[in-house]
Every structure is written in structure tokens, then in C-alpha cells.
Design an enzyme around this catalytic site. Structure first.
Site, PDB file in Angstrom:
ATOM      1  N   CYS A 130       0.817  -1.291   0.035  1.00  0.00           N
ATOM      2  CA  CYS A 130       0.123  -0.024  -0.105  1.00  0.00           C
ATOM      3  C   CYS A 130       0.934   1.154   0.003  1.00  0.00           C
ATOM      4  O   CYS A 130       1.344   1.769   1.075  1.00  0.00           O
ATOM      5  CB  CYS A 130      -0.981   0.184   1.391  1.00  0.00           C
ATOM      6  N   CYS A 133      -0.155   4.348   2.427  1.00  0.00           N
ATOM      7  CA  CYS A 133      -0.142   3.963   3.590  1.00  0.00           C
ATOM      8  C   CYS A 133       1.652   4.114   3.880  1.00  0.00           C
ATOM      9  O   CYS A 133       1.862   4.485   5.098  1.00  0.00           O
ATOM     10  CB  CYS A 133      -0.669   2.443   4.143  1.00  0.00           C
TER      11      CYS A 133
END
Length: 176
Positions: A130, A133
Site C-alpha cells: 500500500c 500507507c
């Protein structure tokens, strides 16, 4: 159970992983708690039972009960957040502007210093791929004064733990 048992479980073609596991176990860019928690959170994110068993057996005793719980929490909550935020990042539209409506209370009081929890969350986010993130956690970590060498060390641990899990999963599939 130990890291040595995990290293011995790797086939000869994964010699580099064996060597990297050994050197990263003493990585000086991280505090002992940061290093141990990164290994534990990464092992849980790897989803391989042998990797989890051996790494938690090796590094779990190096953590307080609160820190061990926080490493587990980082793996758990990032398992949810990484999927959601990767979706909002990759799918164009209004999703990124919509409230997530996911409970993330554990992130407010993880039971350890925020920077350690963020570091473990970064490692898990790297495993889960991700980008949104990873960028978010890296920003917070650097704001707390952690060096880029420490950030890189945590991601190297995540990479090697993940590669170890993938190698063992592949060997198990070939043997079946």
C-alpha cells in the site's frame, strides 16, 4: 524454536535470505524493540505458519507484553487499512474523499511509543503493497526523528521476512 531453525528450513537456493535473516537480526539502525517488533509484525503479515512460529519464538521474548501486542495490532490493523487505502488510491473517483467508516481505535493508543508502532505499520504496509500507507507512515516516522537508515532497515526486514515466507510456501506447494 529459533531464527536459526527458520534459516535452516530454507533451501540452498535461498542462501541470501538465510544470510540476510542473520544480519538483520542484529540490525544496528533500530532499537532492540523496534527490530523485534518489526520482525514480529512482518512475520504475521507474511501469513506463513512456520515463519510466524519461529520469528515470534525468537523475537517475542525480546518484547514486553505490551510491545508484543502492539506488533500484533500493527499487523492486524494494517491488514485492513492497506486493502482499503490501496483501493482508494488506485481506483479513481470520490472514494479517497469519503470517510473510511472503519474503526481504527488501536492506532490512537497502541501501547508503545507512537514512532515504534508507525515503524511496524510501515513494514506491514510494505509487505501488503500500500503506497499510500507507506508514504503516510514514513512521514510520521521521519517527523519523530527516526533516520532514513532506520526506515530502510525496517523495510529490509519486511522484505526478507516476506521472501522467506514466499520461498517456504513455494517449497511446500512443490512438495505437495
Amino acid at each position: 524454536m529459533s531464527l536459526e531453525a527458520l534459516r535452516n528450513a530454507l533451501p540452498d537456493y535461498a542462501k541470501d535470505q538465510r544470510l540476510n535473516l542473520g544480519s538483520l537480526a542484529a540490525e544496528p539502525a533500530l532499537t532492540p524493540q523496534q527490530r523485534a517488533g518489526t520482525f514480529v509484525a512482518s512475520a504475521l503479515a507474511s501469513r506463513n505458519p512456520l515463519v510466524i512460529k519461529e520469528i515470534v519464538g525468537e523475537f517475542g521474548p525480546q518484547l514486553s507484553p505490551e510491545a508484543l501486542n502492539a506488533a500484533k495490532t500493527a499487523a492486524s490493523i494494517m491488514g485492513m487499512n492497506n486493502i482499503y487505502y490501496r483501493f482508494t488510491h488506485l481506483v479513481h473517483g470520490d472514494y479517497a474523499n469519503m470517510p473510511a467508516k472503519l474503526r481504527m481505535n488501536a492506532m490512537a493508543k497502541p501501547g508503545v511509543e507512537k514512532v515504534d508502532f508507525e515503524l511496524w505499520s510501515l513494514a506491514v504496509s510494505a509487505i501488503n503493497g500500500c503506497g499510500m500507507c507507506m508514504e503516510s507512515h514514513e512521514k510520521v516516522i521521519l517527523q519523530h526523528g527516526i533516520s532514513k537508515d532506520a526506515v530502510q532497515a525496517a523495510v529490509r526486514i519486511a522484505a526478507v521476512v516476506h521472501a522467506t515466507a514466499a520461498t517456504l510456501d513455494g517449497e511446500a506447494a512443490l512438495a505437495a
